[in-house]
Write a protein that holds these residues in place. Structure first.
Motif, short mmCIF file in Angstrom:
data_model
loop_
_atom_site.label_atom_id
_atom_site.label_comp_id
_atom_site.label_asym_id
_atom_site.label_seq_id
_atom_site.Cartn_x
_atom_site.Cartn_y
_atom_site.Cartn_z
N ALA A 326 1.33 -1.46 -0.34
CA ALA A 326 -0.43 0.02 -0.07
C ALA A 326 0.93 1.33 0.12
N LYS A 327 0.67 2.49 -0.35
CA LYS A 327 1.19 3.80 -0.29
C LYS A 327 0.21 4.49 0.49
N VAL A 328 1.08 5.40 0.86
CA VAL A 328 0.03 6.97 1.48
C VAL A 328 1.42 7.77 0.90
N PRO A 329 0.23 9.03 1.23
CA PRO A 329 1.11 10.20 1.19
C PRO A 329 1.65 10.53 2.92
N VAL A 330 2.53 11.05 3.05
CA VAL A 330 3.23 11.89 4.25
C VAL A 330 2.53 12.86 4.86
N GLY A 331 2.15 12.49 6.12
CA GLY A 331 1.76 13.08 6.40
C GLY A 331 0.61 14.42 6.43
N ALA A 332 -0.68 13.08 5.54
CA ALA A 332 -1.67 13.32 5.72
C ALA A 332 -2.88 12.03 6.27
N LYS A 333 -3.86 12.56 6.65
CA LYS A 333 -4.63 11.95 7.29
C LYS A 333 -5.83 10.88 5.74
N ALA A 334 -5.22 10.50 5.10
CA ALA A 334 -5.68 9.47 3.58
C ALA A 334 -5.56 8.08 3.76
N PRO A 335 -6.70 7.09 3.14
CA PRO A 335 -6.45 5.63 3.44
C PRO A 335 -5.65 5.05 2.21
N PRO A 336 -4.94 3.76 2.86
CA PRO A 336 -3.61 3.26 1.44
C PRO A 336 -4.40 3.57 0.25
N GLN A 337 -4.07 3.29 -0.67
CA GLN A 337 -3.94 2.90 -1.70
C GLN A 337 -3.45 1.86 -1.70
N VAL A 338 -4.00 0.88 -1.58
CA VAL A 338 -3.93 -1.17 -1.63
C VAL A 338 -3.98 -1.54 -3.44
N ILE A 339 -2.35 -1.67 -4.17
CA ILE A 339 -1.88 -1.90 -4.83
C ILE A 339 -1.31 -3.65 -4.93
N LYS A 340 -2.86 -4.16 -6.05
CA LYS A 340 -2.90 -5.92 -6.27
C LYS A 340 -1.95 -5.77 -7.84
N GLY A 383 20.72 -8.37 -3.90
CA GLY A 383 21.56 -7.49 -2.84
C GLY A 383 20.43 -6.33 -2.37
N THR A 384 19.99 -5.75 -1.31
CA THR A 384 18.81 -5.09 -0.81
C THR A 384 19.03 -3.24 -2.05
N THR A 385 17.88 -3.24 -2.15
CA THR A 385 16.70 -2.50 -3.51
C THR A 385 17.97 -0.83 -2.83
N ARG A 386 18.08 -0.16 -3.50
CA ARG A 386 17.59 1.62 -3.23
C ARG A 386 16.82 2.40 -2.06
N GLY A 387 16.08 1.59 -2.58
CA GLY A 387 15.36 2.62 -0.71
C GLY A 387 14.51 3.56 -1.44
N ALA A 388 14.22 3.91 -2.86
CA ALA A 388 13.81 5.17 -3.03
C ALA A 388 12.20 4.63 -3.64
N PHE A 389 11.41 3.80 -3.09
CA PHE A 389 9.70 3.70 -3.49
C PHE A 389 8.66 4.47 -4.28
N GLU A 408 5.61 9.75 -0.81
CA GLU A 408 5.19 8.55 -0.20
C GLU A 408 6.05 7.70 0.60
N LEU A 409 5.12 7.03 1.71
CA LEU A 409 5.28 5.62 2.41
C LEU A 409 5.24 4.68 1.22
N TYR A 410 5.28 3.39 0.76
CA TYR A 410 4.95 2.64 0.64
C TYR A 410 5.39 0.66 1.97
N ARG A 411 4.75 0.33 2.02
CA ARG A 411 3.99 -0.42 3.10
C ARG A 411 3.64 -1.79 2.86
N THR A 412 5.09 -2.51 3.81
CA THR A 412 4.52 -4.10 3.33
C THR A 412 3.18 -4.66 3.91
N ALA A 413 2.89 -5.69 3.89
CA ALA A 413 2.14 -6.43 4.14
C ALA A 413 1.68 -6.24 5.92
N ASP A 414 2.93 -6.64 6.11
CA ASP A 414 3.73 -6.45 7.46
C ASP A 414 3.66 -5.12 8.17
N GLY A 415 2.97 -3.99 7.79
CA GLY A 415 3.29 -2.71 7.95
C GLY A 415 4.72 -2.16 7.92
#
Length: 462
Positions: A326-340, A383-389, A408-415
């Motif tokens: 899921a992705k959410v904008p930083v600093g906003a009260k917005a529901p996560p947009q779930v990506i399937k 290797g671990t990816t760059r960290g710029a989702f 934005e923040l990208y969140r895994t299924a475990d948050g």
């Protein structure tokens, strides 16, 4: 009792429940017609630092942070392609998007356009620095965890500029404000004394080593060795190049290999996010992989592009819908947009898949890896990816310079938030070893092929 994260709970609901029809999106401005009457007026985004004013003839975009506001200086009314479609979400709330399957941006109605947005003058160098600092304070992901004190950075930068500062002084102050971020989605570009300047922190450590090792200071020799290592070495001279040379593929005995260099720009005479050239290449490659023991998908040198392209490729490797993140904008009260990830319906491969990543893998290359990680037949190797989702958010400044940042923040299924951290592989492997920058990639992949054939690679189910 273990609590599910919001994303995990949403995912469980989506997969366990009958499909729910979403409300449709409507054109903001039907062809040759006025803007929809329901939209007219001012709206402020949740996150992203935007205000948009809809009049009968179209939108006008503004940027806001710290109470300041100014009109977007670009010529296009919708320069970032996010104001084409709309949908009501509740009283005084709408979603805007450029594509129903892309990112959706929520906006709240304002009683009127703020006065500061109307006054276009007065953007002195010190105000530009303050605006940039306020933008990062409000929108930059995980500032607290990264120990980024934006008020302190702002105060320090403001000691270097006044209302009458030169462009040189302004550039030094802005570069100081952004110093140490190590983020490939942070950029500053501008003209200073007639010459273009660029500030782009966050280069991959592997690419820095590549450039340091080359007398010419670039990547050309390394890229040529990378290409030859794949086509001549790994694929034994039977490899194919396709889609504007963005895709290499081939099959060696019972293992298929697909290398994707970018998530877009697959044809010179098409839009960079046009999927049709990609689809043709994938049809040919995956048809050749029918009956293979396994397929290796290599995004270890993927420089990013479009998430919709990432999702289109991932769809070739699943037989059923899977929630990826899921992705959410930083600093906003917005529901996560779930990506399937949804099955494509085209030729695909649902046997064991090994996705190869590295610290070069960035942006849409990383979201692809995250999508693939959600599939039970996939193992991440490398290797671990760059960290710029996050999507990169452009902020054109009033003086003609351009600033950009993630928001934005990208969140895994475990948050877990992955921004700034990267996605770690299940099976670590040195893809670009220091001891052999020119030939190490092909050797690492050859070793992976051998391990797959021996049946000793980590199982693809988790």
């Amino acid at each position: 009792m273990k609590r599910l994260s919001l994303l995990a709970a949403t995912a469980a609901f989506l997969l366990a429940s009958p499909a729910l029809a979403e409300s449709p999106f409507w054109p903001v401005q039907p062809k040759n017609g006025p803007v929809a009457a329901e939209l007219r007026g001012a709206w402020k985004s949740r996150g992203y630092g935007w205000i948009v004013q809809f009049g009968p003839d179209g939108p006008q975009l503004f940027h806001t942070a710290g109470g300041a506001c100014y009109p977007d200086p670009r010529r296009e009314p919708d320069p970032d392609g996010v104001l084409a479609l709309w949908r009501a979400e509740g009283p005084g709330v709408i979603s805007l998007t450029g594509d129903p399957v892309g990112t959706r941006y929520q906006f709240d109605r304002l009683p009127n356009l703020p006065t500061d947005c109307i006054s276009a003058g007065g953007w002195t160098p010190d105000r530009i620095v303050a605006f940039a600092a306020d933008t990062f304070a409000e929108l930059y992901p995980r500032s607290a965890e990264r120990k980024l004190d934006w008020p302190a950075r702002k105060a320090k930068a403001l000691t270097q500029v006044g209302p009458n500062a030169t462009d040189d002084q302004l550039w030094l102050a802005m570069a100081g404000l952004l110093s140490g971020l190590d983020d490939p989605h942070v950029e500053l570009h501008g003209m200073v004394q007639g010459a273009r300047r660029d500030f782009e922190p966050g280069e991959s450590p592997t690419l820095m080593r590549v450039r340091a090792a080359d007398p010419s200071g670039d990547e050309r020799a390394w890229l040529q060795a990378y290409r030859e290592g794949i086509l001549t070495g790994l694929l034994q001279g039977k490899g194919r190049q396709a889609a504007n040379n963005r895709i290499f593929w081939g099959r060696v005995d019972d293992v298929g290999y697909l290398n994707v260099l970018t998530m877009g720009a697959f044809a010179r005479n098409a839009a960079p996010d046009d999927p049709r050239p990609l689809d043709a290449a994938l049809d040919e490659a995956l048809s050749a992989f029918v009956g293979a023991r396994a397929v290796v998908v290599d995004v270890s040198n993927n420089r990013g592009g479009y998430d919709v392209i990432s999702r289109r490729i991932a769809a070739r490797f699943t037989a059923q819908p899977r929630v990826a993140y899921a992705k959410v904008p930083v600093g906003a009260k917005a529901p996560p947009q779930v990506i399937k990830v949804e099955p494509s319906g085209a030729v695909g491969f649902t046997g064991p898949v090994y996705v190869v990543t590295s610290d070069i893998t960035v942006s849409a290359g990383e979201t692809f890896a995250l999508m693939m990680k959600a599939l039970p037949n996939v193992t991440l190797v490398g290797g671990t990816t760059r960290g710029a989702f996050s999507d990169q958010l452009p902020k054109p400044l009033p003086n003609g310079w351009t600033l950009a940042l993630p928001a934005e923040l990208y969140r895994t299924a475990d948050g877990r938030d992955l921004e700034g951290r990267g996605l770690a592989p299940t099976v670590p492997m040195a893809v670009f070893p220091d001891s052999d920058l020119m030939g190490g990639h092909a050797k690492a992949l050859s070793s992976l092929f051998a391990t797959i054939r021996e049946g000793a690679a980590a199982g693809a189910t988790r």
